[in-house]
Design a protein around this motif. Structure first.
Motif: not given
Length: 401
Positions: A118-127, A140-148
């Protein structure tokens, strides 16, 4: 001066810049394989692993408390900020806590793969990235995730994520580092050498601000790129991935021949040769998919190898090219585990499996014809499967099972 290392041996700490290492004072279960450690501050950190292991420290890693509410699962990575903690798991799940680890929520990301990093570029945006070429993103801080869609083949297993400036890099593929400069809107490739010595997984990359990097992986693979116009350089002398079973060496010349299994189906890379004691290697030529276990050179130029599919091959040019010998009387189910050549024409090889076990195959005309001898009668062929042979001369020798 302070550092923490985690792995199969537990959690170790150093206070003298790595000169000495000691186990942490907390007694932790011996069966845990720790996979990642993350420090939110110099004092507060987390370590995760398998089976079901999440631990926390508040004194810089000297003492750890194991979370006993979680006992199952396989955790790969962990990040935290404030009271929020996220850890990745197998089967595409992410565990999330907002109270410092007292309670946890299991989040299904919509992918069913192991999530390694994992890598978070901010508290809300992460990969988050993992196996099967998977990269997912949260806003949204890791609550929901979408595939790239990085465009990576399903054989890619992403193992590392790095951020340099506005560029995010994903490591894992055998030939490319995948990068994005717009937080996953599109991806580009950072290429390695056009021809790698072997194809495998890269586990970690370290970047400098100017884009220079070193990346390392399985089979001892190391690639680097320094300078904006330079090509990546491979520092790995290995030319074949896969298992090797036998070796022959000639001390007077430094010649070495190694045989084993192909690295991939149809690879035809079962034979490797070195003429300088192993400093450099080249592949021998053989047109076969067999796995070779038996090897012996009767002279500097003439030798034999044997293995699966009832195959025996001969070389007359010192091991660079191999031609299959006659297989009259040999069954395709025979699997030869050892070979001994007492002279250029006399060669013995022993059968480990097939419809009959415990057989020695002998040729006295350089592999043109074969005589087959059964060691003893047995109700089960496997009872006399042979693993080794050593001949004193053309008539006296030993076999083992």
């Amino acid at each position: 001066n302070n550092g923490i290392a985690v792995g199969q041996g537990g959690i170790m700490s150093t206070t003298d810049a790595g000169q000495t290492w000691n186990p942490v004072t907390t007694v932790l279960p011996d069966n845990i394989i720790w996979r990642q450690v993350y420090f939110e501050t110099p004092l507060i950190g987390y370590a995760v692993g398998a089976p079901g292991a999440i631990a926390r420290t508040t004194d810089g890693g000297m003492n750890w408390s194991l979370n006993t509410s979680i006992t199952t699962g396989s955790f790969y990575d962990v990040v935290s900020w404030g009271n929020t903690i996220l850890t990745t798991a197998n089967f595409g799940d992410i565990l999330r806590s907002t109270d410092g680890g007292l309670t946890w929520t299991t989040i299904s990301t919509g992918v069913l793969v192991a999530l390694h990093k994992m890598l978070f570029v901010s508290p809300s945006i992460g990969f988050c990235a993992g196996s099967s070429g998977t990269i997912i993103k949260t806003t949204d801080n890791g609550i929901t995730w979408a595939a790239l869609n990085p465009g990576a083949p399903t054989t890619t297993s992403f193992q590392d994520i790095d951020m340099v400036g506005s560029n995010i890099f994903f490591t894992g593929n055998s030939d490319f580092i995948y990068s994005t400069s717009n937080q996953g809107g599109s991806f580009s490739l950072v290429g390695f050498l056009a021809v790698q010595p072997v194809s495998s997984t890269y586990y970690s990359t370290d970047f400098l601000p100017n884009g220079d990097f070193v990346t390392v992986g399985n089979w001892g693979l190391v690639n680097s790129k320094f300078g904006s116009t330079s090509q990546p350089v491979c520092h790995t002398s290995l030319i074949k991935a896969g298992t090797n079973f036998n070796v022959w060496t000639e001390s007077a010349t430094g010649k070495v021949i190694v045989v084993g299994a192909p690295s991939i189906a149809g690879g035809n890379d079962q034979i490797m040769l070195s003429t300088n004691g192993g400093a450099n290697w080249t592949s021998g030529t053989v047109n076969s998919s067999g796995i070779y276990r038996g090897l012996d050179m009767a002279s500097p130029m003439i030798g034999y190898l044997s293995g699966s599919n009832g195959e025996v091959h001969k070389t007359t040019d010192g091991g660079f090219n191999w031609v299959q010998c006659s297989n009259i009387g040999i069954l395709p189910t025979d699997y030869f585990y050892a070979l001994d050549a007492t002279d250029v024409n006399t060669v013995f090889t022993v059968n480990n499996t097939g419809t009959v076990g415990g057989t020695v195959h002998k040729s006295t005309d350089g592999g043109v014809t074969w005589n087959i001898y059964k060691i003893s009668q047995s109700l089960s062929p496997a009872d006399h499967a042979l693993y080794g042979i050593s001949m004193v001369d053309g008539t006296t020798g030993w076999v083992i099972n």
